[in-house]
Design a protein around this motif. Sequence first.
Motif, PDB file in Angstrom:
ATOM      1  N   PHE A   1       0.848  -1.196   0.000  1.00  0.00           N
ATOM      2  CA  PHE A   1       0.000   0.000   0.000  1.00  0.00           C
ATOM      3  C   PHE A   1       0.888   1.254   0.000  1.00  0.00           C
ATOM      4  O   PHE A   1       1.957   1.274   0.630  1.00  0.00           O
ATOM      5  CB  PHE A   1      -0.912   0.009   1.241  1.00  0.00           C
ATOM      6  CG  PHE A   1      -1.967  -1.053   1.220  1.00  0.00           C
ATOM      7  CD1 PHE A   1      -3.186  -0.819   0.613  1.00  0.00           C
ATOM      8  CD2 PHE A   1      -1.740  -2.296   1.802  1.00  0.00           C
ATOM      9  CE1 PHE A   1      -4.156  -1.798   0.590  1.00  0.00           C
ATOM     10  CE2 PHE A   1      -2.714  -3.275   1.783  1.00  0.00           C
ATOM     11  CZ  PHE A   1      -3.920  -3.018   1.173  1.00  0.00           C
ATOM     12  N   GLU A   2       0.417   2.350  -0.701  1.00  0.00           N
ATOM     13  CA  GLU A   2       1.101   3.665  -0.741  1.00  0.00           C
ATOM     14  C   GLU A   2       0.366   4.598   0.209  1.00  0.00           C
ATOM     15  O   GLU A   2      -0.816   4.874   0.041  1.00  0.00           O
ATOM     16  CB  GLU A   2       1.097   4.249  -2.168  1.00  0.00           C
ATOM     17  CG  GLU A   2       1.950   5.482  -2.309  1.00  0.00           C
ATOM     18  CD  GLU A   2       3.424   5.146  -2.235  1.00  0.00           C
ATOM     19  OE1 GLU A   2       4.183   5.993  -1.743  1.00  0.00           O
ATOM     20  OE2 GLU A   2       3.818   4.029  -2.632  1.00  0.00           O
ATOM     21  N   VAL A   3       1.087   5.057   1.228  1.00  0.00           N
ATOM     22  CA  VAL A   3       0.492   5.977   2.195  1.00  0.00           C
ATOM     23  C   VAL A   3       0.474   7.385   1.608  1.00  0.00           C
ATOM     24  O   VAL A   3       1.462   7.839   1.000  1.00  0.00           O
ATOM     25  CB  VAL A   3       1.283   5.946   3.519  1.00  0.00           C
ATOM     26  CG1 VAL A   3       0.666   6.884   4.545  1.00  0.00           C
ATOM     27  CG2 VAL A   3       1.319   4.528   4.064  1.00  0.00           C
ATOM     28  N   ASP A   4      -0.612   8.125   1.787  1.00  0.00           N
ATOM     29  CA  ASP A   4      -0.757   9.490   1.264  1.00  0.00           C
ATOM     30  C   ASP A   4       0.221  10.429   1.984  1.00  0.00           C
ATOM     31  O   ASP A   4       0.211  10.525   3.222  1.00  0.00           O
ATOM     32  CB  ASP A   4      -2.186   9.977   1.457  1.00  0.00           C
ATOM     33  CG  ASP A   4      -2.420  11.307   0.789  1.00  0.00           C
ATOM     34  OD1 ASP A   4      -1.575  11.704  -0.028  1.00  0.00           O
ATOM     35  OD2 ASP A   4      -3.431  11.972   1.091  1.00  0.00           O
ATOM     36  N   ARG A   5       1.052  11.107   1.198  1.00  0.00           N
ATOM     37  CA  ARG A   5       2.044  12.024   1.748  1.00  0.00           C
ATOM     38  C   ARG A   5       1.963  13.356   0.995  1.00  0.00           C
ATOM     39  O   ARG A   5       1.893  13.360  -0.231  1.00  0.00           O
ATOM     40  CB  ARG A   5       3.448  11.443   1.637  1.00  0.00           C
ATOM     41  CG  ARG A   5       4.524  12.338   2.250  1.00  0.00           C
ATOM     42  CD  ARG A   5       5.895  11.725   2.099  1.00  0.00           C
ATOM     43  NE  ARG A   5       6.279  11.675   0.683  1.00  0.00           N
ATOM     44  CZ  ARG A   5       7.497  11.354   0.248  1.00  0.00           C
ATOM     45  NH1 ARG A   5       8.432  11.042   1.130  1.00  0.00           N
ATOM     46  NH2 ARG A   5       7.756  11.307  -1.029  1.00  0.00           N
TER      47      ARG A   5
END
Length: 552
Positions: A350-354
């Motif tokens: 998963f790609e965490v929102d940054r």
Amino acid sequence: MAGTLPQTLTKQFAGLSELPAHRQFGMIVGLAVVAALAASVLLWGMRPGYQVLLPGMAERDVAQAITVLDRQNISWRMNNASGALMVPANRVAEARLQLATEGLPRSDGLGFELLDKETGLGTSRMVETARYQRALEGELVRSVVTLQGVDSARVHLALPRQSVFLRDRAKASASVLVNLHPGRQLDEQQVAGIVHLVASSVPELEVEQVTVVDQRGRLLSQNGRGEFGAAPARQLDYTRKVEDAFRQRVEDILMPLLGDAGMRVQVTADVDFTQIESTREIFDPDARVLRSEQTSEEETRGGGFGGIPGALSNQPPAAAGVAARGDGVLRDEIESEMPGSRNLRSTRNFEVDRTISHIREAPGSLRRLSVAVVVDHRPGVDEDGSRTRLPRTAEEMTHFESLVREAVGFDADRGDRVNVVNASFREIEDVEEVFEPRPLWQEPWVHDLVRQVMAAVAVLLLILLVLRPALKSLAQTGQAAARPPLAIAGDEPSTAGALPNAAQAASGAMAPQMLPSGRDAEQELARARQLATEDPRLVAQVVRSWMVTDEK
């Protein structure tokens, strides 16, 4: 009775001839000097006053201006001290108009015409580069002086020699010195125009590398950076511009209601020039995005015999199982009842929102605004019917305050304050502007008249105090030399004694008893009367000599 002009001139020439040679030469030189001095004074008195035509003209423009003045029959002269071109004071305006018609003066420097001059064969590349740079500076000066308010200008270019390596290249720069007319100023748009004009005219010259300075040494250009914190004076100028803009808004909205003289507006702006620069990186755990997923599944059925190898696991199958081995259906059922294994493996990324933000707050933000408005009383009529000034009503003041709030963009959260007060202005007495006429002694024609009168008085004094006595002395000398002899009784006419001259009278050579008688006496008496009329001093000397003779 005085003689006529020809007789007087004859006597004067005769008297001059009787003088010795050295006195004749001195008299002639003196008369010539007096005549030349009188002519010089007359010419000085009749000559008009001269004024400088245009100060600071270039020599090339002066030569062309002289040609125009000669064509228009306007006298001129050069000032030996300053080299300025001067014309009569009463024709200065006409001469300037004629020069403006011809487009003079043209410029303050030379341009690309420098490249038209012939150069020798041994001219180096450095000289050619310097000449081109000088010509480019002259062309920029010509362009800058065409702006309104600029009297003269100078442009200096720094054009370094470029290297083939990018890291070793130096930036070109330019500086502009403008000399403004008295009372003139350049606004920001004009200064920016000069900066961009110079930057666009020189190759590889950036706007940030152009500096504009006036004749007082004040820096006019901002070099394109616009950093308020670098110059407190620029902060103050920016604050004043903000205050003037808000004040103009209030005056524009109240002007139709109160008039120009019915209000006074002042605005104070608190401007924040702090420069803040920040970088933020924010992660949002709730906002996830599936980036990649990998799934692996493994299943095993009917694995056969199992267990520990040996006698227990190595047993023959049962009879039912052997009999049904050829039937397919029974085989599936038997296999399903046999033990098996299943392996499931799954991998998800998963790609965490940054969020990364770089914030740089621009200086010059408005922190607080204070507005003060004073409204004058309105004109009205009192109970007696006389004109008076009445205060404004509360409704009017509330209406004015609401207009002011809307005009300035009132923000209570920001801490803005608006105060509208009603007060009676002090009445300004109507004072008639009296323009005193120019003093008479300052008029140019008065100066010319005074100079002419002084010249005339000087010439008159020369005539009365120097020239007239000299000519009169010459006339008396000539008259005494040309006087006919007076006959004396008892003597021959050829040898008769003459009426004594000044020398004989002084020596007492004749007595009253020697006078003739009869008709000759009457003639001699008439001659004596004429002599007494023409030269009383000589007769007085004769009478004095007679008195001396009687005493003896």
